[in-house]
Structure formats: structure tokens, C-alpha cells
Design an enzyme around this catalytic site. Structure first.
Site, PDB file in Angstrom:
ATOM      1  N   GLU A 122       0.813  -1.235   0.000  1.00 39.18           N
ATOM      2  CA  GLU A 122       0.000   0.000   0.000  1.00 39.18           C
ATOM      3  C   GLU A 122       0.838   1.273   0.000  1.00 39.18           C
ATOM      4  O   GLU A 122       0.571   2.193   0.778  1.00 39.18           O
ATOM      5  CB  GLU A 122      -0.997  -0.025   1.166  1.00 39.18           C
ATOM      6  CG  GLU A 122      -1.899  -1.251   1.126  1.00 39.18           C
ATOM      7  CD  GLU A 122      -2.889  -1.329   2.290  1.00 39.18           C
ATOM      8  OE1 GLU A 122      -2.953  -0.390   3.095  1.00 39.18           O
ATOM      9  OE2 GLU A 122      -3.601  -2.351   2.372  1.00 39.18           O
ATOM     10  N   GLU A 125      -5.480 -10.940  -1.602  1.00 38.18           N
ATOM     11  CA  GLU A 125      -6.382 -10.776  -0.444  1.00 38.18           C
ATOM     12  C   GLU A 125      -7.847 -10.797  -0.875  1.00 38.18           C
ATOM     13  O   GLU A 125      -8.657  -9.974  -0.443  1.00 38.18           O
ATOM     14  CB  GLU A 125      -6.085  -9.444   0.278  1.00 38.18           C
ATOM     15  CG  GLU A 125      -4.637  -9.278   0.690  1.00 38.18           C
ATOM     16  CD  GLU A 125      -4.348  -7.988   1.460  1.00 38.18           C
ATOM     17  OE1 GLU A 125      -5.289  -7.352   1.962  1.00 38.18           O
ATOM     18  OE2 GLU A 125      -3.161  -7.622   1.556  1.00 38.18           O
TER      19      GLU A 125
HETATM   20  O1  9MR Z   1      -7.149  -8.678   8.140  1.00 36.72           O
HETATM   21  C1  9MR Z   1      -6.090  -8.053   8.844  1.00 36.72           C
HETATM   22  C2  9MR Z   1      -6.507  -7.762  10.263  1.00 36.72           C
HETATM   23  O2  9MR Z   1      -6.762  -8.958  10.955  1.00 36.72           O
HETATM   24  C3  9MR Z   1      -5.426  -6.960  10.967  1.00 36.72           C
HETATM   25  O3  9MR Z   1      -5.898  -6.589  12.258  1.00 36.72           O
HETATM   26  C4  9MR Z   1      -5.106  -5.717  10.163  1.00 36.72           C
HETATM   27  C5  9MR Z   1      -3.997  -4.911  10.821  1.00 36.72           C
HETATM   28  O4  9MR Z   1      -2.806  -5.630  10.856  1.00 36.72           O
HETATM   29  O5  9MR Z   1      -4.713  -6.075   8.862  1.00 36.72           O
HETATM   30  C6  9MR Z   1      -5.692  -6.770   8.142  1.00 36.72           C
HETATM   31  O6  9MR Z   1      -5.178  -7.128   6.864  1.00 36.72           O
HETATM   32  C7  9MR Z   1      -4.946  -6.075   5.945  1.00 36.72           C
HETATM   33  C8  9MR Z   1      -3.747  -6.431   5.144  1.00 36.72           C
HETATM   34  O7  9MR Z   1      -2.646  -6.663   5.978  1.00 36.72           O
HETATM   35  C9  9MR Z   1      -3.424  -5.370   4.117  1.00 36.72           C
HETATM   36  N1  9MR Z   1      -4.551  -5.100   3.281  1.00 36.72           N
HETATM   37  C10 9MR Z   1      -5.797  -4.796   3.977  1.00 36.72           C
HETATM   38  C11 9MR Z   1      -6.115  -5.908   4.966  1.00 36.72           C
HETATM   39  C12 9MR Z   1      -7.429  -5.625   5.677  1.00 36.72           C
HETATM   40  O8  9MR Z   1      -7.298  -4.491   6.482  1.00 36.72           O
END
Ligand code: 9MR
Length: 393
Positions: A180, A292
Site C-alpha cells: 500500500e 487478499e
Molecule cells: O485482516 C487483517 C486484520 O486482521 C489486521 O488486524 C489488520 C492490521 O494488521 O490487517 C488486516 O489485513 C490487511 C492487510 O494486511 C493489508 N490489506 C488490507 C487488509 C485488511 O485491512
């Protein structure tokens, strides 16, 4: 289930009905016209719930791409239902949370390998590949990473990347090295997100190079990815391509392009696939991973994401059938499209079942159902739509 016994009962009922119809009241001399009564057609028994054969999901795409899921260690330690689905149907895992800097390096100089080691050992003992996620992100990273001069920030970042990638060298086949880093703001004049990393680098995007180069040095055979969301939108995609073009032109190590694909039931498969095609057209030889994937059942307006207003009302436990049908058709359209694109080497859903998804609390707290198994861990029509071309959702 409609059993043989039910059929007998129905036939018996039909016969009784026919008797009544034909039963003469007696005493009436004129012969009534013959009445022919057809016994009612027994209802069609409901189709048996679809249950994929062991390995059916991953095998359907073998030779094309890996089938992955994002997981947390709690899911492999809990009641076994998630692990069973994972082991039976997937051949790759991504760490949803526990390979992020705030877990691995919660304070300066402290490394905690408990969770990532457990994930790696679990994957290896089940013959699954592992995607590492993620070395550099503007979230889930302790503040100390951003302290000091750009030179100090660089040294700290390089040390972190080297420690993590070296620990899993030869075991993690691909890392989302930078996550990102592209801006959503089309007015900046350059494609880079303004973030803690941008500021710590001294107001530039040099940190992207630092992370990719350190990762390559630590494991020359690991595939290094950049990962981004909303690549189906033309503006964001153009900025993503600009960032990638710059890295490729300067020979910064990069092997692949990730598309997160957090989409909803109102998304068109063709828009999503256009993002894959755009990267293929620009960059020959870069792998592409769908990193994802999930499909929210709510078609929210932009305001829901911006300030949580106008979000669709919670369906609770009554998700309309037509929404699940739309979701199934979209999943089918995507997987058919992925199969036709040779650069795609991995497709991962962001979770396993609807029982655990980040979309339960994002953008608002609400029941969602974005994945291929439901809350009871039964496979959904979406999975059947992917695997059975004759099935009409
Ligand atoms: O799904 C993930 C969630 O459980 C975590 O709390 C969060 C923070 O670390 O990250 C979420 O995953 C994200 C991913 O790492 C990057 N793209 C967006 C995802 C959803 O927020």
C-alpha cells in the site's frame, strides 16, 4: 432428504384422493363422467449440499496457480474446523497478521518469532507454500521504526528486513515486501502515499528501494512483491503502474505485482481482470498474485468508507439469496478469468470462512459473508460455482 418412505406416503395420499374423487354417492342413477385424477407430482428433493472432494479446490487450478488463504495461528489451534478446510482444500497460506512488524518486532531490538514460526512450521508440515505478509506497511508498525534521521531509519529497516527474510530463507516463497505505498490522492503530482514511511525517508519514497534491496540480499530466490488495493480503478492503477515502472527501469529487485481485491457484490469481474491485463501489457515477465480476495455482500457508497455514513444496513443472519447468487457468479467469473491469465501464479482469499473476516468490523460492524465457506464451515454456493461449470447458482 426425500426418502423412499416419503414417496410411498405421497403415492398413498394420491390414491386416497383419487378414491374420494371417484367415490360414487350411490343412489344416483345417471353415470357421472369418468374423472381422471393424476396423483400430485412429488416435490423435487432439494439437491444435496455441495461438499467438495478432498483437494478439489486446489486441484482445479493445479499447474496454473496456488490456492491460498490468510490465517492467524489461533485458527490452527482452535477447534480444528478451519485447519481441516485449509489442509483439505488449500496449498498456500498467508499470515493475516502475525508477520507484521508490530508482532515480530514490538520494541526496538526485540524479536518475537513465536507466531510466525508456528505458521511456517504448520504450513511446512502440511506441504503448503507460504506467502510472507508484509515487511513494510504504514500500519501495524511500531513508532520507533520512524524515529531519527533518514540514514537511521534506513539502517533500522534494512536490519529488520534482513532478520525476517533470512530467518525464513528458502521457506517463504514470496514476500509482500512493500504494501500500500501508492496514494489514493490523484492531486499530488506523484504516485506515492504520504505516510510515516514517506516522512521518515525524508519526504520521498526511497524506503521502497531499501526494503526491496535488503530482501533480495537476504534471500535471492524468494519472489519479491509489491502489493496494492483498488487496482481495478483506472486512476489508482495508473499510479501503481508508475511506481512499478520506476522500480523496473532502475533495476530495483521486483518479481511480482499483488492485487489485494477486496471487492463487493457490485464489482464487475471485467474491471478486476482489466487490472491483471494492464500489468501484463506493461510488464512482461512479472508474476501476478491475487493476494487478499474477498467479496463483501454490501454494495456500500464511497461515504461508508470515508466517514462511515450511508453504509448498507446489516442483513444480520438473513442474507438475501440473490446477494449470495450474485456473489457466487462473481467468484465464478473471477476464477474463470484468472485461469485464462498465465501471469497469475497465486490466488489467496483473505480468510477461510465467514466465521472470521476483517469485514465484520470494516468499514462498520456488521455481519458479512465474503468468503467461500459459511459461518458453520459449510462450503457456499460460491465455491460450487467456481468448481462446477454445470451448476447454476
Ligand atoms: O485482516 C487483517 C486484520 O486482521 C489486521 O488486524 C489488520 C492490521 O494488521 O490487517 C488486516 O489485513 C490487511 C492487510 O494486511 C493489508 N490489506 C488490507 C487488509 C485488511 O485491512
Amino acid at each position: 432428504m426425500f426418502t423412499a418412505r416419503d414417496r410411498l406416503k405421497l403415492l398413498a395420499g394420491g390414491a386416497a384422493f383419487a378414491f374420494t374423487g371417484c367415490g360414487g354417492g350411490g343412489g344416483n342413477s345417471s353415470t357421472p363422467p369418468p374423472i381422471t385424477m393424476t396423483p400430485p407430482t412429488p416435490p423435487t428433493p432439494p439437491p444435496a449440499a455441495f461438499e467438495p472432494a478432498v483437494g478439489q479446490f486446489r486441484d482445479a487450478f493445479s499447474g496454473k496457480f496456488a490456492i491460498g488463504a490468510a490465517i492467524k495461528t489461533s485458527q490452527i489451534n482452535e477447534d480444528g474446523r478451519d485447519a481441516e478446510i485449509l489442509e483439505n482444500q488449500f496449498n498456500s497460506i498467508t499470515s493475516e497478521f502475525e508477520m507484521k512488524p508490530e508482532v515480530i518486532a514490538p520494541s526496538e531490538g526485540v524479536f518475537d518469532w513465536t507466531a510466525p514460526d508456528a505458521l511456517v512450521e504448520y504450513a511446512e508440515s502440511n506441504g503448503m507454500a507460504i506467502r510472507g505478509h508484509t515487511l513494510l506497511w504504514h500500519q501495524a508498525t511500531p513508532d520507533y521504526f520512524f524515529a531519527g534521521t533518514p540514514a537511521e531509519v534506513r539502517a533500522r529497516l534494512e536490519n529488520y528486513v534482513t532478520e525476517v527474510v533470512t530467518r525464513y530463507r528458502g521457506r517463504i516463497f514470496a514476500w509482500d515486501v512493500v504494501n500500500e505505498v501508492v496514494t489514493d490522492d490523484s492531486s499530488l503530482g506523484d504516485p506515492y502515499r504520504r505516510s510515516n514511511w514517506w516522512d521518515a525517508s525524508g519526504g520521498n519514497a526511497d524506503y521502497i528501494d531499501w526494503a526491496l534491496e535488503a530482501a533480495r540480499a537476504a534471500d535471492p530466490d524468494c519472489l519479491l512483491f509489491i502489493n496494492e488495493y483498488s487496482t481495478r480503478f483506472a486512476g489508482k492503477r495508473a499510479r501503481y503502474i508508475e511506481v512499478i515502472r520506476d522500480l523496473v527501469d532502475r533495476n530495483i529487485p521486483l518479481d511480482g505485482v499483488g492485487h489485494q481485491m477486496h471487492i463487493s457484490v457490485e464489482t464487475n469481474a471485467s474491471d478486476v481482470l482489466a487490472a491483471i491485463d494492464a500489468i501484463d501489457a506493461e510488464f512482461m515477465g512479472l508474476d501476478q498474485h491475487v493476494t487478499e480476495l474477498d467479496i463483501s455482500i454490501y454494495a456500500d457508497p464511497e461515504s461508508c468508507f470515508a466517514d462511515q455514513t450511508g453504509c448498507r444496513a446489516d442483513y444480520g443472519s438473513n442474507v438475501p439469496e440473490d446477494i449470495l447468487r450474485t456473489q457466487a457468479e462473481l467468484y465464478r467469473g473471477l476464477f474463470n478469468g484468472f485461469s485464462e491469465r498465465n501471469s497469475i501464479k497465486s490466488v489467496s482469499t483473505w480468510g477461510i470462512s465467514d466465521a472470521q473476516s476483517w469485514l465484520d468490523t470494516f468499514p462498520v460492524t456488521r455481519t458479512n459473508a465474503p468468503l467461500l465457506w459459511d459461518r458453520d464451515r459449510d462450503s457456499k454456493t460460491a465455491l460450487q460455482a467456481i468448481l462446477d461449470p454445470d451448476f447454476t447458482p
